[in-house]
Scaffold this motif. Structure first.
Motif, PDB file in Angstrom:
ATOM      1  N   ASP A 104       0.824  -1.209   0.000  1.00 44.11           N
ATOM      2  CA  ASP A 104       0.000   0.000   0.000  1.00 44.11           C
ATOM      3  C   ASP A 104       0.863   1.267   0.000  1.00 44.11           C
ATOM      4  OD1 ASP A 104       0.913  -0.620   2.540  1.00 44.11           O
ATOM      5  OD2 ASP A 104      -1.070  -0.699   3.460  1.00 44.11           O
ATOM      6  N   TYR A 105       1.922   1.279   0.796  1.00 43.24           N
ATOM      7  CA  TYR A 105       2.795   2.454   0.839  1.00 43.24           C
ATOM      8  C   TYR A 105       3.584   2.598  -0.464  1.00 43.24           C
ATOM      9  CZ  TYR A 105       5.721   6.103   2.818  1.00 43.24           C
ATOM     10  OH  TYR A 105       6.347   7.298   3.058  1.00 43.24           O
ATOM     11  N   LEU A 106       3.980   1.471  -1.050  1.00 40.26           N
ATOM     12  CA  LEU A 106       4.648   1.498  -2.349  1.00 40.26           C
ATOM     13  C   LEU A 106       3.712   2.078  -3.403  1.00 40.26           C
ATOM     14  CD1 LEU A 106       6.887   0.755  -4.360  1.00 40.26           C
ATOM     15  CD2 LEU A 106       5.957  -1.569  -4.417  1.00 40.26           C
ATOM     16  N   TRP A 107       2.437   1.684  -3.357  1.00 43.37           N
ATOM     17  CA  TRP A 107       1.448   2.213  -4.301  1.00 43.37           C
ATOM     18  C   TRP A 107       1.287   3.716  -4.122  1.00 43.37           C
ATOM     19  CZ3 TRP A 107      -3.724   4.119  -3.967  1.00 43.37           C
ATOM     20  CH2 TRP A 107      -4.441   4.093  -5.173  1.00 43.37           C
ATOM     21  N   TYR A 108       1.284   4.157  -2.868  1.00 44.30           N
ATOM     22  CA  TYR A 108       1.198   5.599  -2.596  1.00 44.30           C
ATOM     23  C   TYR A 108       2.417   6.339  -3.162  1.00 44.30           C
ATOM     24  CZ  TYR A 108       2.351   9.766   0.116  1.00 44.30           C
ATOM     25  OH  TYR A 108       2.748  11.017   0.487  1.00 44.30           O
ATOM     26  N   LEU A 109       3.610   5.805  -2.933  1.00 41.53           N
ATOM     27  CA  LEU A 109       4.821   6.451  -3.436  1.00 41.53           C
ATOM     28  C   LEU A 109       4.803   6.545  -4.958  1.00 41.53           C
ATOM     29  CD1 LEU A 109       7.562   4.809  -1.160  1.00 41.53           C
ATOM     30  CD2 LEU A 109       6.654   7.141  -0.999  1.00 41.53           C
ATOM     31  N   SER A 110       4.211   5.547  -5.610  1.00 36.99           N
ATOM     32  CA  SER A 110       4.163   5.526  -7.073  1.00 36.99           C
ATOM     33  C   SER A 110       3.098   6.468  -7.630  1.00 36.99           C
ATOM     34  CB  SER A 110       3.889   4.102  -7.569  1.00 36.99           C
ATOM     35  OG  SER A 110       4.871   3.195  -7.097  1.00 36.99           O
ATOM     36  N   SER A 111       2.172   6.936  -6.785  1.00 38.85           N
ATOM     37  CA  SER A 111       1.030   7.721  -7.269  1.00 38.85           C
ATOM     38  C   SER A 111       0.954   9.138  -6.696  1.00 38.85           C
ATOM     39  CB  SER A 111      -0.281   6.991  -6.920  1.00 38.85           C
ATOM     40  OG  SER A 111      -0.281   5.659  -7.385  1.00 38.85           O
ATOM     41  N   LYS A 112       1.726   9.423  -5.657  1.00 45.47           N
ATOM     42  CA  LYS A 112       1.543  10.673  -4.915  1.00 45.47           C
ATOM     43  C   LYS A 112       1.868  11.929  -5.720  1.00 45.47           C
ATOM     44  CE  LYS A 112       6.175  10.671  -2.801  1.00 45.47           C
ATOM     45  NZ  LYS A 112       6.617  11.960  -3.335  1.00 45.47           N
ATOM     46  N   ASP A 113       2.736  11.821  -6.714  1.00 46.07           N
ATOM     47  CA  ASP A 113       3.092  13.019  -7.484  1.00 46.07           C
ATOM     48  C   ASP A 113       1.986  13.442  -8.442  1.00 46.07           C
ATOM     49  OD1 ASP A 113       5.542  13.150  -6.227  1.00 46.07           O
ATOM     50  OD2 ASP A 113       6.563  11.967  -7.765  1.00 46.07           O
ATOM     51  N   LYS A 114       1.058  12.537  -8.706  1.00 46.83           N
ATOM     52  CA  LYS A 114      -0.018  12.835  -9.661  1.00 46.83           C
ATOM     53  C   LYS A 114      -1.366  13.006  -8.978  1.00 46.83           C
ATOM     54  CE  LYS A 114      -2.079  11.169 -13.978  1.00 46.83           C
ATOM     55  NZ  LYS A 114      -2.049  10.123 -15.035  1.00 46.83           N
ATOM     56  N   TYR A 115      -1.538  12.342  -7.825  1.00 44.54           N
ATOM     57  CA  TYR A 115      -2.847  12.327  -7.180  1.00 44.54           C
ATOM     58  C   TYR A 115      -2.760  12.864  -5.755  1.00 44.54           C
ATOM     59  CZ  TYR A 115      -4.241   9.359 -11.078  1.00 44.54           C
ATOM     60  OH  TYR A 115      -4.506   8.875 -12.337  1.00 44.54           O
ATOM     61  N   LEU A 116      -3.889  13.355  -5.262  1.00 41.87           N
ATOM     62  CA  LEU A 116      -3.979  13.933  -3.929  1.00 41.87           C
ATOM     63  C   LEU A 116      -4.516  12.900  -2.941  1.00 41.87           C
ATOM     64  CD1 LEU A 116      -3.816  16.384  -2.036  1.00 41.87           C
ATOM     65  CD2 LEU A 116      -6.158  16.979  -2.751  1.00 41.87           C
ATOM     66  N   PHE A 117      -3.735  12.661  -1.892  1.00 45.44           N
ATOM     67  CA  PHE A 117      -4.126  11.743  -0.826  1.00 45.44           C
ATOM     68  C   PHE A 117      -4.527  12.560   0.409  1.00 45.44           C
ATOM     69  CE2 PHE A 117      -1.736   9.167  -3.645  1.00 45.44           C
ATOM     70  CZ  PHE A 117      -2.081   7.841  -3.440  1.00 45.44           C
TER      71      PHE A 117
END
Length: 561
Positions: free
Chosen positions: A174-187
């Motif tokens: 889950d954290y890996l998925w966040y790291l891969s997506s955080k620059d494009k999407y807002l968490f």
């Protein structure tokens, strides 16, 4: 217009919590219907029975193929909602606004993904309390590391369509998925979307999780270039981290009055650090990369032979001669259907395993270093099997001509049949009583009194006349039982808490309450069964194990709290 929601819950042996979780979900104050998907990886307790009481979609994956990422990806593939919500099967929503609070920022266009608060049950696991209170505070903190967790989260399905969860990483997917997506999407962290998430204190679990963490961090670094522990790369920084970790635990334990846990703190944390180091330094990228490929290839026979249609699975303990006769009878009668033979040796004290390996080199032999019991051996064989049908056999079974073909033909003619059993015969030709009703209190009472029937009640064991008619039965002995692979996957593996007896009864009972499959007896198909050849060696322990299994079954299904 509100976006549709699909909720994914991963389960395996979650009977203690899944009922409360689903009850809380169905009581949420959420106007629109949601799709609920259960992804089960081989539950052998009452999980699937409890799940069957609710309007949910249940998917099944083999236990040996489970990873957190794979189970999530598999569930999301079947999701029809615009928003995907992920919830662990032991995360219990704290109130009836949990779902609305969790998804509101996405529905309102203020975030693409959210994750909610997790709180521990006070006193259940103080070590876990420290972690959850640190990462999931009552109020959002600016500038803090985002502890995104798919134990309690929601996100747009379009995000997942761009980046799936890693299926090989043993944790932190889950954290890996966040790291891969955080620059494009807002968490966004939503403290009001709170769940209770606790595991009982277990030193074994602490070591296992720490080892998985080490392997996961190594994979994240080598495969993706994310070094989340970069700040602790030097020896001094590692020492500072350890001291800070011990200090934060000490302060928390003193404040909460956990003096007993304070006394074992250095040992527990040292054990966790050691296992983390072991996981990090034993990680093998090449081997890890091939796991999923090997699983996907498991149904192909690279030797050039036809892929097995039937997998004969034979648990074995200390009966070399009978096992050899069983194998030879399969070889002599199984000429028309592609098959494989899997023998699971439960630490035989004779030379059975070595002899079989020498004499029958094509047989797949699993050698256990100790006697793990019948249910465990069956599950090991089923996990390794590649056939469309699983034929569970005692080692004292001998096949007669065309038995396997007759049973497979029977299943083809009866699509509602999940399993079928042949007639069992003693070596002298007498028919054995091998089929029974479920051991309800009334059935056991009539059996004890020697009464065949009383009104609507029937004795536990069928008689010769009832067996001769064949047809649908409740529970045959698993001494010889042919099962569809799809049925096995739907019911799940045998409950390994039944060491010797009643594991087959439990499995058949679960089939009857969580699937629409039936079990049949085919009178035309017959095998010879020597009967208890291995278990007779147990002496009085055999009786003890029988009643222990009976009591466990009774407690599991008739003494529910």
């Amino acid at each position: 217009m509100p976006m549709a929601i699909a909720l994914i819950i991963r389960t395996k042996n979650e009977e203690n919590s899944i009922g409360r979780v689903l009850a809380n979900i169905f009581s949420q104050k959420h106007a629109d219907p949601i799709q609920i998907i259960i992804v089960d990886s081989g539950s052998s307790d009452r999980t699937l029975e409890i799940v069957s009481r609710y309007q949910v979609t249940t998917l099944h994956i083999p236990a040996e193929q489970f990873t957190y990422g794979y189970s999530l990806n598999y569930g999301i593939q079947h999701a029809q909602g615009d928003i995907v919500v992920c919830l662990s099967a032991h995360c219990i929503p704290c109130d009836d606004l949990w779902l609305s609070n969790l998804t509101a920022p996405i529905q309102q266009g203020k975030a693409h993904a959210t994750f909610g608060r997790q709180v521990a049950v006070k006193g259940m696991n103080p070590f876990e309390e420290v972690s959850l209170s640190k990462h999931f505070p009552a109020q959002a903190r600016k500038g803090a590391r985002v502890p995104f967790s798919n134990a309690n989260c929601a996100f747009l399905k379009t995000m997942w369509e761009e980046v799936h969860f890693d299926e090989l990483i043993p944790g932190w997917e889950d954290y890996l998925w966040y790291l891969s997506s955080k620059d494009k999407y807002l968490f966004r962290y939503v403290p009001d979307a709170c769940v209770i998430h606790s595991h009982p204190f277990s030193l074994t679990r602490i070591g296992r999780i720490a080892c998985q963490d080490g392997s996961a961090f190594r994979r994240m670094q080598e495969q993706y270039g994310f070094n989340i522990l970069e700040r602790t790369s030097s020896l001094k920084s590692k020492a500072d981290y350890v001291m800070k970790d011990l200090s934060s635990h000490t302060v928390f334990f003193l404040k909460q009055g956990y003096l007993r846990h304070l006394a074992i703190l250095p040992f527990v944390k040292g054990y966790a650090y050691l296992n983390y180091w072991r996981g990090y330094h034993t990680y093998d990228p090449q081997q890890n990369q091939t796991i999923r490929t090997q699983q996907d290839m498991s149904k192909r026979d690279v030797s050039g032979k036809a892929a097995p249609k039937v997998s004969f699975i034979i648990p074995h303990w200390n009966q070399r001669t009978l096992l050899e006769e069983c194998i030879v009878s399969i070889l002599n009668t199984g000429r028309t259907i592609p098959y494989e033979i899997i023998v699971i040796d439960n630490a035989s004290q004779d030379d059975s395993a070595a002899y079989i390996q020498r004499t029958f080199p094509d047989i797949r032999l699993i050698r256990n270093v100790m006697n793990l019991g019948y249910a465990k051996a069956i599950n090991q064989g089923a996990d390794r099997a590649t056939g469309d049908f699983l034929f569970f056999l005692n080692n004292d079974i001998q096949f007669l001509e065309n038995t396997t073909e007759q049973l497979i033909s029977f299943l083809a003619k009866h699509p509602d049949a999940g399993a079928v059993a042949p007639i069992l015969m003693y070596p002298d030709g007498r028919i054995q009583i091998s089929c029974r009703r479920f051991p309800t209190p009334s059935a056991l009472f009539l059996q004890l009194c020697g009464i065949k029937s009383m009104g609507a009640f029937r004795a536990w064991k069928l008689d010769i006349e009832e067996q001769g008619r064949g047809g649908i039965i409740q529970q045959p002995m698993a001494s010889a039982l042919l099962v569809r692979r799809a049925c096995w996957n739907a019911v799940g593996p045998m409950d390994e808490r039944f060491f010797l007896y009643f594991n087959d009864v439990d499995w058949c009972y679960r089939l009857s309450i969580i699937t629409s499959y039936k079990i049949y007896l085919c009178p035309e198909a017959r095998v010879i069964h020597h009967g208890g050849a291995s278990t007779k060696r147990l002496g009085r322990k055999r009786t003890y194990e029988f009643y222990r299994g009976l009591f466990r079954f009774y407690r599991k299904y008739y003494l529910r709290t």
